[in-house]
Design an enzyme around this catalytic site. Sequence first.
Site, mmCIF file in Angstrom:
data_model
loop_
_atom_site.group_PDB
_atom_site.id
_atom_site.type_symbol
_atom_site.label_atom_id
_atom_site.label_comp_id
_atom_site.label_asym_id
_atom_site.label_seq_id
_atom_site.Cartn_x
_atom_site.Cartn_y
_atom_site.Cartn_z
ATOM 1 N N CYS A 77 4.723 -30.961 84.550
ATOM 2 C CA CYS A 77 3.249 -30.894 85.000
ATOM 3 C C CYS A 77 3.063 -29.373 85.557
ATOM 4 C CB CYS A 77 3.155 -31.827 85.959
ATOM 5 S SG CYS A 77 1.604 -31.747 86.834
ATOM 6 N N CYS A 191 -1.425 -26.999 80.223
ATOM 7 C CA CYS A 191 -1.478 -28.406 80.843
ATOM 8 C C CYS A 191 -0.781 -29.161 79.803
ATOM 9 C CB CYS A 191 -3.013 -28.986 81.096
ATOM 10 S SG CYS A 191 -3.160 -30.478 81.593
#
Length: 274
Positions: A77, A191
């Site tokens: 992440c 992302c």
Amino acid sequence: MSTSAISGKLGVFDSGLGGLLIARAVRDELPDLDMFYMGDTLHLPYGNRSDHAIYEYTRQCMDFMFEQGCQLIVMACNTASAAALQRLQQTYLANAWPGRNIIGVVVPTLEVAIECGYKKLGLIGTNYIIKSNIFAEELTKLSPDIEIIQKATPLLVPLIENDGGQWTKSVLEHYLAGMQEQGMECLILGCTHYPALKSQIRDVLGDDFPLISQDEIIPKKLIQYLNNNQEYADNINKNRKIEFFVSDLTDNYKQAALRIYGEHINITQTEFHG
Ligand code: DGL
């Protein structure tokens, strides 16, 4: 801290299910390693939360993953890497989990963009990633002469998680038009979820437009890391086991996991609810 010796695993962590794209890519490159995936679906999206919330949620997940035997965790992440990684490495790991480690994705991604020789990078990511300015700050340390054009693209994660493909192209056009006008030479997909959009992004930017995509970067960087840090390679079992945990499990998440990982997987809900 748990002292129970559970067999060694490689962890992959994400705020939700987008990290399954990274887990899939790591699995394809390193199929023998026992892997443990954790997605904090209870607190998704991290990208709209505060520093404090992201740090606390991430730390709680790190504790859980280390308790489950992870020796090394890939923090797939980007948002958690920006908000929590440095603090975890500096103040938490050595005290709570000596001998274990967490590696992030921001610096490895920038290293690849730099190696490719681009002078004007584009970056898309969550609101948090862009506001944190972490890619720009790390870039300044690595190569101060390179420019970065950044754009927050918060609508993309919900579109991917909710099968919103029919609207994706127009949203991408809206986000990317200004960046092209500013002359970006490549686009960093900052992302976990965005590798799922590579073909739609190419539809907008052109087939040959260079994309810097973490599903292609992280497995190679991980292999390098394991080669240079043999103690972690030795401590991770090679029985081809794989486990998937999330902090909240719904039918919608199960369907999204199948779409994102590309095959049916058994997902277990954690017992903690932070
Ligand atoms: N996984 C996050 C990232 O890579 C995006 C999703 C979220 O906002 O939680 O930045």
